[in-house]
Design a protein around this motif. Structure first.
Motif, PDB file in Angstrom:
ATOM      1  N   UNK A 235       0.855  -1.205   0.000  1.00  0.00           N
ATOM      2  CA  UNK A 235       0.000   0.000   0.000  1.00  0.00           C
ATOM      3  C   UNK A 235       0.882   1.242   0.000  1.00  0.00           C
ATOM      4  N   UNK A 236       0.368   2.334  -0.560  1.00  0.00           N
ATOM      5  CA  UNK A 236       1.164   3.546  -0.711  1.00  0.00           C
ATOM      6  C   UNK A 236       1.712   4.045   0.620  1.00  0.00           C
ATOM      7  N   UNK A 237       0.910   4.028   1.680  1.00  0.00           N
ATOM      8  CA  UNK A 237       1.360   4.549   2.960  1.00  0.00           C
ATOM      9  C   UNK A 237       2.573   3.791   3.483  1.00  0.00           C
ATOM     10  N   UNK A 238       2.676   2.510   3.141  1.00  0.00           N
ATOM     11  CA  UNK A 238       3.828   1.705   3.559  1.00  0.00           C
ATOM     12  C   UNK A 238       5.110   2.221   2.919  1.00  0.00           C
ATOM     13  N   UNK A 283       1.805   7.981  11.009  1.00  0.00           N
ATOM     14  CA  UNK A 283       3.242   8.172  11.180  1.00  0.00           C
ATOM     15  C   UNK A 283       3.966   7.737   9.900  1.00  0.00           C
ATOM     16  N   UNK A 284       4.775   8.635   9.348  1.00  0.00           N
ATOM     17  CA  UNK A 284       5.593   8.307   8.173  1.00  0.00           C
ATOM     18  C   UNK A 284       6.689   9.369   8.061  1.00  0.00           C
ATOM     19  N   UNK A 285       7.579   9.219   7.092  1.00  0.00           N
ATOM     20  CA  UNK A 285       8.713  10.140   6.964  1.00  0.00           C
ATOM     21  C   UNK A 285       8.694  10.883   5.637  1.00  0.00           C
ATOM     22  N   UNK A 286       7.496  11.171   5.142  1.00  0.00           N
ATOM     23  CA  UNK A 286       7.359  11.816   3.836  1.00  0.00           C
ATOM     24  C   UNK A 286       6.587  13.130   3.952  1.00  0.00           C
TER      25      UNK A 286
END
Length: 459
Positions: A235-238, A283-286
């Motif tokens: 999935x995109x969020x991953x 939570x992500x780093x983008x």
């Protein structure tokens, strides 16, 4: 950068190259360049020939060009030095990262939401700099001539690299330079990301198609990097969690309906609302950078330290940059230059349009300008028509009322002169403000001169 800062930086460059500091004539040449003065005036002050001043300038431009790795001249000296300052700022940030093991996109406590309050003791988890940079900038336009936006670049750089903002709205009226600023930003910080992707929103970008396009880009890159493992698409969020990614979405206003208050999604794009909420909350780093005349309603302009959402509304360029635009478009020496720049609010596109018109009609500014000082070239009308065509009927009513007023008016007078209810008027004013079409001074509202002139012609 102010004049003193530019002179100091230039002096450092010359000293590193020649072992000598700027002499009085060289410094005068740079001052004249920054203040849009002539070499003839410098020659008069130094009681020397103009050719001597030009020779001194030529040597300076050669030294600076060799040191900066680009062709530096009188026209682009200011912008070249500002690009250098941004580059130096970025290098300092990178060195700070390496020394203190800071991860700009890790989870941590948000510092104050001001570009000048940069925390030095923020505790954030360690991460490595990207080893492989994947870029898809096929839809990113050419930069062309870039005019002074130092503070805006520093703000965006800080929000993205230090405050790890998830969603940033870059907004402003047509022609103000949003896309040019974003292109310059990409050039400055692209090496800080594993992936950087530029997309221009059009009618084909349904959310499903958009996500599948990005997923395919990520998965294909992984296969090329690690052909033996053949990983399955995620999935995109991953991917946004796995890789440090900057995604720029230009012309975001195409997601929203015309004839409605600003930021209302078209039915076929309603799913983007949940998607942007997901980008904000998870939570992500983008980071997503949204560029357009309108922004999603969930991306407010209210400043808060506790949200990964930011909005930067761009205003016009300063007088010096405005002069540079007029000069680059053939108006080297004109009377009332400052008044002309203020009239067109330092809007780069508007200034180019009016400069072209004046040039094509002979360049006699005082004869061409009407009593109100405003010319509306057809190219400028076309740009404004496209933006005004998106207004709702209730917004057009308010614009029509403001166009008749030469002075700002308050809410009471707007209510008195319109058929708009007291409950609807605040929403209308908020929408027009988000479209950057009206100006507000406390409880008083007005139209900028160019927009008032254009709106008056529609009535």
């Amino acid at each position: 950068m102010n004049l003193k800062e530019m002179l100091n930086l230039a002096d450092r460059i010359v000293f590193e190259k020649t072992g000598q500091h700027l002499d009085d004539l060289q410094e005068a040449v740079l001052k004249a360049t920054l203040q849009h003065d002539t070499y003839k005036h410098v020659a008069k002050d130094f009681d020397c020939s103009e050719s001597r001043v030009r020779n001194a300038a030529s040597q300076l431009w050669q030294i600076l060009s060799e040191k900066l790795g680009e062709d530096v001249n009188k026209k682009n000296f200011r912008s070249a030095m500002e690009r250098l300052q941004i580059s130096l700022f970025s290098n300092v940030v990178q060195d700070h990262v390496r020394v203190r093991n800071i991860n700009f996109c890790g989870e941590g406590r948000h510092p104050p939401n001001t570009p000048n309050s940069h925390p030095h003791n923020q505790e954030i988890s360690n991460t490595k700099q990207p080893e492989t940079l994947h870029q898809d900038l096929s839809e990113m336009p050419e930069l062309g001539t870039f005019y002074s936006r130092t503070s805006e670049l520093e703000t965006l750089t800080y929000w993205i690299l230090q405050q790890h903002s998830h969603l940033i709205a870059l907004t402003g009226i047509s022609g103000i330079g949003k896309t040019s600023l974003a292109v310059q930003l990409v050039q400055q910080i692209k090496n800080q990301f594993d992936y950087i992707i530029w997309r221009t929103i059009d009618a084909s970008h349904t959310l499903d198609e958009f996500q599948q396009e990005l997923i395919q880009l990520f998965s294909q890159s992984e296969k090329l990097d690690s052909p033996a493992t053949n990983p399955k698409p995620l999935p995109l969020i991953k991917y946004l969690q796995k890789y440090r990614t900057l995604i720029i979405l230009d012309d975001i206003h195409h997601l929203f309906s015309s004839g409605e208050l600003a930021g209302k999604y078209k039915p076929e794009y309603e799913e983007y609302r949940s998607f942007f909420k997901q980008i904000e909350k998870l939570s992500h780093q983008s980071c997503f950078l949204l560029i357009g005349w309108e922004q999603p309603r969930e991306v407010t302009q209210v400043k808060s330290q506790n949200t990964p959402i930011r909005t930067l509304q761009i205003t016009g360029l300063d007088i010096a940059a405005g002069r540079e635009i007029l000069r680059d478009n053939g108006l080297e020496e004109i009377n009332n230059c400052e008044a002309l720049i203020n009239c067109y609010q330092g809007n780069p596109l508007w200034l180019k349009n009016v400069a072209t018109l004046i040039q094509e009609l002979g360049g006699y500014v005082t004869e061409l300008l009407p009593d109100d000082g405003i010319l509306l070239p057809e190219d400028l009308k076309d740009v404004l028509e496209e933006q005004f065509s998106r207004l709702s009927e209730i917004e057009k009513q308010v614009i029509s009322l403001l166009a008749k007023e030469s002075e700002p008016i308050n809410l009471a007078k707007l209510l008195e002169n319109s058929r708009i209810t007291s409950s609807d008027l605040p929403n209308v004013l908020q929408s027009l403000s988000r479209r950057c079409l009206i100006e507000q001074q406390e409880s008083f509202y007005s139209l900028p001169p160019v927009l008032r002139q254009y709106a008056s012609q529609l009535q």
